[in-house]
Design an enzyme around this catalytic site. Structure first.
Site, PDB file in Angstrom:
ATOM      1  N   GLY A 153       0.853  -1.196   0.000  1.00  0.00           N
ATOM      2  CA  GLY A 153       0.000   0.000   0.000  1.00  0.00           C
ATOM      3  C   GLY A 153       0.880   1.233   0.000  1.00  0.00           C
ATOM      4  O   GLY A 153       2.020   1.186  -0.462  1.00  0.00           O
ATOM      5  N   ILE A 155       2.387   2.832   2.471  1.00  0.00           N
ATOM      6  CA  ILE A 155       3.612   2.709   3.269  1.00  0.00           C
ATOM      7  C   ILE A 155       4.534   1.651   2.657  1.00  0.00           C
ATOM      8  O   ILE A 155       5.749   1.854   2.557  1.00  0.00           O
ATOM      9  CB  ILE A 155       3.261   2.398   4.745  1.00  0.00           C
ATOM     10  CG1 ILE A 155       2.514   3.600   5.357  1.00  0.00           C
ATOM     11  CG2 ILE A 155       4.516   2.074   5.550  1.00  0.00           C
ATOM     12  CD1 ILE A 155       1.916   3.346   6.740  1.00  0.00           C
ATOM     13  N   ILE A 230       6.378  -2.878  11.200  1.00  0.00           N
ATOM     14  CA  ILE A 230       5.954  -1.508  11.520  1.00  0.00           C
ATOM     15  C   ILE A 230       4.432  -1.404  11.323  1.00  0.00           C
ATOM     16  O   ILE A 230       3.881  -0.306  11.258  1.00  0.00           O
ATOM     17  CB  ILE A 230       6.672  -0.432  10.668  1.00  0.00           C
ATOM     18  CG1 ILE A 230       6.630  -0.754   9.175  1.00  0.00           C
ATOM     19  CG2 ILE A 230       8.119  -0.271  11.106  1.00  0.00           C
ATOM     20  CD1 ILE A 230       5.441  -0.344   8.442  1.00  0.00           C
ATOM     21  N   ARG A 232       1.218  -3.877  12.624  1.00  0.00           N
ATOM     22  CA  ARG A 232       0.496  -4.122  13.870  1.00  0.00           C
ATOM     23  C   ARG A 232       1.002  -5.441  14.442  1.00  0.00           C
ATOM     24  O   ARG A 232       1.332  -6.355  13.673  1.00  0.00           O
ATOM     25  CB  ARG A 232      -1.019  -4.262  13.617  1.00  0.00           C
ATOM     26  CG  ARG A 232      -1.748  -2.967  13.344  1.00  0.00           C
ATOM     27  CD  ARG A 232      -1.857  -2.096  14.595  1.00  0.00           C
ATOM     28  NE  ARG A 232      -2.612  -0.873  14.362  1.00  0.00           N
ATOM     29  CZ  ARG A 232      -2.085   0.306  14.024  1.00  0.00           C
ATOM     30  NH1 ARG A 232      -0.784   0.426  13.878  1.00  0.00           N
ATOM     31  NH2 ARG A 232      -2.849   1.370  13.849  1.00  0.00           N
ATOM     32  N   ASP A 256       8.514  -2.528  15.807  1.00  0.00           N
ATOM     33  CA  ASP A 256       7.981  -1.263  16.339  1.00  0.00           C
ATOM     34  C   ASP A 256       6.601  -1.483  16.954  1.00  0.00           C
ATOM     35  O   ASP A 256       6.070  -0.595  17.609  1.00  0.00           O
ATOM     36  CB  ASP A 256       7.883  -0.237  15.192  1.00  0.00           C
ATOM     37  CG  ASP A 256       7.511   1.165  15.677  1.00  0.00           C
ATOM     38  OD1 ASP A 256       8.064   1.602  16.710  1.00  0.00           O
ATOM     39  OD2 ASP A 256       6.660   1.817  15.036  1.00  0.00           O
ATOM     40  N   GLU A 261       0.134  -3.928  23.233  1.00  0.00           N
ATOM     41  CA  GLU A 261       1.043  -2.835  23.634  1.00  0.00           C
ATOM     42  C   GLU A 261       0.485  -2.119  24.863  1.00  0.00           C
ATOM     43  O   GLU A 261      -0.736  -1.985  24.966  1.00  0.00           O
ATOM     44  CB  GLU A 261       1.172  -1.832  22.479  1.00  0.00           C
ATOM     45  CG  GLU A 261       1.871  -2.443  21.278  1.00  0.00           C
ATOM     46  CD  GLU A 261       1.838  -1.531  20.052  1.00  0.00           C
ATOM     47  OE1 GLU A 261       1.396  -0.366  20.165  1.00  0.00           O
ATOM     48  OE2 GLU A 261       2.220  -1.999  18.980  1.00  0.00           O
ATOM     49  N   HIS A 279       6.516   1.601  19.318  1.00  0.00           N
ATOM     50  CA  HIS A 279       5.494   2.088  18.384  1.00  0.00           C
ATOM     51  C   HIS A 279       5.668   3.592  18.094  1.00  0.00           C
ATOM     52  O   HIS A 279       4.822   4.411  18.467  1.00  0.00           O
ATOM     53  CB  HIS A 279       4.087   1.807  18.930  1.00  0.00           C
ATOM     54  CG  HIS A 279       3.035   1.839  17.849  1.00  0.00           C
ATOM     55  ND1 HIS A 279       1.921   1.054  17.846  1.00  0.00           N
ATOM     56  CD2 HIS A 279       2.941   2.573  16.715  1.00  0.00           C
ATOM     57  CE1 HIS A 279       1.178   1.304  16.783  1.00  0.00           C
ATOM     58  NE2 HIS A 279       1.788   2.233  16.076  1.00  0.00           N
TER      59      HIS A 279
HETATM   60  C1  8YV Z   1       0.066   5.986  15.745  1.00  0.00           C
HETATM   61  C2  8YV Z   1      -0.290   4.220  13.922  1.00  0.00           C
HETATM   62  O1  8YV Z   1       1.064   5.715  16.681  1.00  0.00           O
HETATM   63  O2  8YV Z   1      -1.243   5.582  12.275  1.00  0.00           O
HETATM   64  C3  8YV Z   1      -1.238   4.495  12.820  1.00  0.00           C
HETATM   65  O3  8YV Z   1      -2.011   3.593  12.470  1.00  0.00           O
HETATM   66  O4  8YV Z   1      -0.122   3.130  14.309  1.00  0.00           O
HETATM   67  C4  8YV Z   1       0.511   5.326  14.509  1.00  0.00           C
HETATM   68  O5  8YV Z   1       0.756   6.307  13.576  1.00  0.00           O
HETATM   69  C5  8YV Z   1      -1.183   5.657  16.424  1.00  0.00           C
HETATM   70  O6  8YV Z   1      -2.279   5.584  15.616  1.00  0.00           O
HETATM   71  C6  8YV Z   1      -1.444   6.685  17.510  1.00  0.00           C
HETATM   72  O7  8YV Z   1      -2.412   6.239  18.337  1.00  0.00           O
END
Ligand code: 8YV
Length: 313
Positions: A153, A155, A230, A232, A256, A261, A279
């Site tokens: 995607g 990222i 990076i 989930r 990360d 968490e 994270h």
């Molecule tokens: C944030 C993330 O740390 O955008 C996301 O999905 O995992 C991170 O950018 C998170 O959402 C903050 O709560």
């Protein structure tokens, strides 16, 4: 004119939270002495919830706010929001895509290089005075290695672009082959694991990707393989990953994100072949400010009856 009430369910970037609090009557759920009483007091008048990606909002919480019309989330991932329930109730959901792509991709590269070249271990080696007794052992190289990306995607593509500059071959796994790239496509993640030296998870979380990086995929990556996450914690079989890292079935990991968490299992903390990060993919001043601004923009658009800039549902 009275300020519209907002229920804040998750903390986010303080300067932007301060801005939001100037514009709206904000109620912080996490600071409430009696959260149930706060829900009850907002039930007939609260149309807006602002939450954080990791906090999300559950179905029963939506049910306790019968006038809810917007969930504005700080983060691109919406896996902690019960989207089906929001859809059913006609509640709009917004997120914060694009603005965080480059920083998250940078984090993937930092973890990949830090894991392969053992940067944190080297830092500890110097601090502990071990260098004085002799040089640090040599490490693997990233050069000419194969990187398999789980999820091409926004990222994933930003990661691939960076990997190309590091002289790596690039492949990807996902539900569909992308017609606009020449990267090698795998419809089977285990096959990508067999091909790759490094596997980077960059897909969204949620039921569709739950444990997609399976034990078999990690075993295929093998004793010299490196896994980077990076995305989930839910996308990888964390238990299998720890077992394989501990037993030599998987070479190393740069992580990360984690299941549950901020609780990171002691078994993972105890390993020397992992680089752990709390994270922080999107956690830079500029990106967090841009994400916070998108939350404010989505809430503002909703209040003014305009289309949401980044609507998910
Ligand atoms: C944030 C993330 O740390 O955008 C996301 O999905 O995992 C991170 O950018 C998170 O959402 C903050 O709560």
């Amino acid at each position: 004119m009275s300020k519209p009430p907002i229920l804040l369910m998750g903390h986010f970037y303080q300067p932007k939270l301060d801005e939001l609090e100037k514009l709206y009557e904000c109620h912080r759920l996490w600071a409430a002495a009696d959260p149930e009483a706060l829900f009850a007091s907002l039930a007939d008048r609260c149309q807006i919830v602002v939450t954080a990606g990791g906090r999300g909002i559950k179905a029963d919480e939506m049910d306790r706010l019968p006038n809810l019309k917007l969930i504005a989330s700080f983060g691109v991932g919406v896996d902690a929001i019960d989207l089906e329930h929001a859809r059913k109730l006609g509640i709009a959901v917004s997120n914060t895509p694009d603005v965080l792509t480059e920083d998250v991709a940078d984090m993937a590269l930092a973890l990949m290089l830090g894991t392969i070249r053992r940067i944190p271990q080297g830092d500890r080696f110097v601090r502990d005075g071990r260098w004085l007794a002799g040089g640090m052992p040599v490490t693997h190289s990233l050069q000419k290695r194969r990187v398999g990306i789980v999820g091409l995607g926004r990222i994933g593509r930003a990661i691939a672009k960076r990997c190309a500059a590091f002289n790596t071959e690039i492949g990807y796994f996902g539900p569909n082959r992308k017609s606009d790239t020449d990267y090698r496509y795998f419809s089977d993640i285990v096959q990508m694991g067999e091909w790759a030296d490094v596997m980077i998870a960059a897909c969204p979380g949620g039921p569709a990707t739950f444990r997609v990086v399976s034990r078999a995929a990690l075993e295929a990556l093998g004793p010299d393989g490196v896994f980077v996450n990076i995305a989930r914690g839910s996308v990888v079989d964390q238990e299998a990953m720890i077992e394989l890292l501990a037993g030599g079935g998987l070479g190393a990991a740069g992580l990360d994100v984690f299941d549950d968490e901020p609780n990171v299992p002691q078994a993972l903390i105890a390993l020397d072949n992992v680089v752990l990060h709390p994270h922080q993919g999107s956690a830079t001043y500029t990106t967090r400010a841009a994400m916070g601004q998108l939350v404010i923009d989505n809430v503002g658009a909703f209040v003014q009856g305009h289309e949401l800039p980044t609507r998910v549902v």
